[in-house]
Design a protein around this motif. Structure first.
Motif, short mmCIF file in Angstrom:
data_model
loop_
_atom_site.label_atom_id
_atom_site.label_comp_id
_atom_site.label_asym_id
_atom_site.label_seq_id
_atom_site.Cartn_x
_atom_site.Cartn_y
_atom_site.Cartn_z
N VAL A 129 35.03 47.25 49.38
CA VAL A 129 35.69 47.00 50.66
C VAL A 129 36.17 45.56 50.76
O VAL A 129 37.28 45.28 51.23
CB VAL A 129 34.73 47.34 51.82
N LYS A 130 35.36 44.62 50.30
CA LYS A 130 35.71 43.21 50.40
C LYS A 130 36.68 42.77 49.31
O LYS A 130 37.34 41.73 49.45
CB LYS A 130 34.45 42.34 50.32
N GLY A 131 36.77 43.53 48.20
CA GLY A 131 37.51 43.04 47.05
C GLY A 131 36.79 41.88 46.41
O GLY A 131 37.40 40.94 45.88
N ARG A 132 35.47 41.94 46.43
CA ARG A 132 34.61 40.85 45.98
C ARG A 132 34.24 41.06 44.51
O ARG A 132 33.88 42.17 44.11
CB ARG A 132 33.34 40.83 46.84
N PRO A 133 34.31 40.02 43.68
CA PRO A 133 33.90 40.16 42.28
C PRO A 133 32.45 40.61 42.19
O PRO A 133 31.58 40.08 42.89
CB PRO A 133 34.08 38.75 41.71
N PRO A 134 32.13 41.59 41.35
CA PRO A 134 30.76 42.10 41.26
C PRO A 134 29.75 41.09 40.75
O PRO A 134 28.55 41.28 40.89
CB PRO A 134 30.88 43.29 40.30
N SER A 135 30.23 39.99 40.18
CA SER A 135 29.33 38.93 39.71
C SER A 135 28.94 37.97 40.82
O SER A 135 28.13 37.06 40.60
CB SER A 135 30.00 38.14 38.58
N HIS A 136 29.48 38.15 42.01
CA HIS A 136 29.24 37.23 43.13
C HIS A 136 28.06 37.75 43.95
O HIS A 136 28.18 38.79 44.61
CB HIS A 136 30.50 37.13 43.99
N PRO A 137 26.91 37.09 43.94
CA PRO A 137 25.69 37.63 44.56
C PRO A 137 25.81 37.80 46.07
O PRO A 137 26.62 37.16 46.74
CB PRO A 137 24.62 36.59 44.22
#
Length: 325
Positions: A47-55
């Motif tokens: 949903v956020k378009g957030r990199p999966p490596s970003h905790p």
């Protein structure tokens, strides 16, 4: 409308079935999911378009639950939790078995905090577990400080929005790494460096980058659509008028010390003299410039003490190099 008991129970039910709930905290609104559900956590990233490596940060109902989620709690972490929880302080500790790697970006550390907002605490108590909750916005953009901000940006991608009114702090929590011998501030925020140092009894460093990945470390973050340019306070007026002469729709964050000097710009906001008031309003100011059609924002950094350190951090990230489309 402020969330009712019925709303909170409904939100807890949404979390139990793997849904996403936008919840208010004292800092910003978060996009929450069950912290033990990898599939729900993955939806946050989508949903956020957030990199999966970003905790992500795991939110708990109280400090008494900390030992359930981490491997060990150093003495410094106990002291900080005792003094600042509930509150805008996040502690980075060794991940416990309850925390899936999806929530930590694959790291063996986890960021944990207890929010200081009655609606958030009521939801956490009703849910009975931890909730991962990064800011409820698209990755890298301005964090939301009202329920309306969340709805405007994420719309139907959120299963339920709890309205807790405007956030009273307005910038994210301070993140402190307590996994090494000496605590380190990885992100300035709602708890000031001075307050932390007073409690711990020694100075704390604030590196711009760190080997420990935590939220808010990307060079471009907290950014409006308009490009942000930082200049010295005494140069704000000249830079704004020059940019306007080049055809830009300029928004100006006018330093309090120069508020009486007229400035030519498309939109002007006089910065509050109080750092707490400035922090509480900062993201609203940036959103307002976007809504008014500004393509360029001229700002200056406040004195980097107290909450000014967090405000300066957010403005630097907002002015950082944007990713290439």
């Amino acid at each position: 409308m402020i969330a009712s008991t019925q709303d909170i129970e409904k939100a807890a039910g949404v979390l139990r079935v793997g849904g996403l709930v936008a919840l208010p905290t004292e800092t910003v609104y978060g996009l929450g999911a069950d912290a033990e559900d990898p599939a729900a956590i993955s939806r946050i990233f989508q949903v956020k378009g957030r990199p999966p490596s970003h905790p992500l940060i795991v939110h708990l109902a109280g400090a008494e639950h900390l030992d359930d989620w981490v491997q060990e709690v150093p003495a410094a972490a106990r002291v900080l939790a005792e003094h600042f929880w509930p509150g805008p302080l996040t502690l980075v500790l060794r991940r416990g078995r309850r925390v899936p790697l999806e929530a930590t970006g694959g790291l063996e550390t986890v960021a944990v905090r207890v929010p200081d907002h009655p609606v958030a605490l009521a939801l956490l108590a009703a849910f009975g577990g931890g909730v991962t909750a990064p800011s409820a916005n698209r990755f890298g953009s301005v964090s939301p400080t009202t329920a309306a901000d969340v709805r405007a940006e994420l719309g139907d991608a959120v299963d339920f929005v709890l309205d807790g009114g405007p956030c009273r702090v307005g910038v994210e929590s301070t993140i402190v790494d307590v996994t090494a011998g000496t605590p380190t501030i990885l992100r300035p925020g709602g708890v000031t460096r001075e307050d932390l140092e007073s409690v711990l009894g020694h100075p704390l460093s604030v590196p711009w980058t760190s080997e420990v990945r935590v939220p808010g470390q990307h060079p471009s973050h907290y950014a409006p659509r308009a490009r942000v340019v930082l200049v010295d306070p005494e140069e704000v007026h000249v830079e704004a008028e020059t940019a306007g002469g080049l055809g830009h729709q300029v928004g100006v964050l006018l330093p309090a010390a120069f508020a009486d000097v007229p400035v030519k710009a498309h939109a002007v906001v006089a910065v509050p003299a109080s750092p707490a008031a400035y922090a509480r309003s900062l993201y609203g100011f940036l959103r307002e410039f976007d809504q008014q059609g500004c393509d360029l924002i001229i700002a200056s950094l406040p004195a980097e003490r107290g909450l000014g350190l967090a405000i300066a951090n957010r403005l630097r990230r907002a002015a950082g190099p944007r990713p290439t489309p």
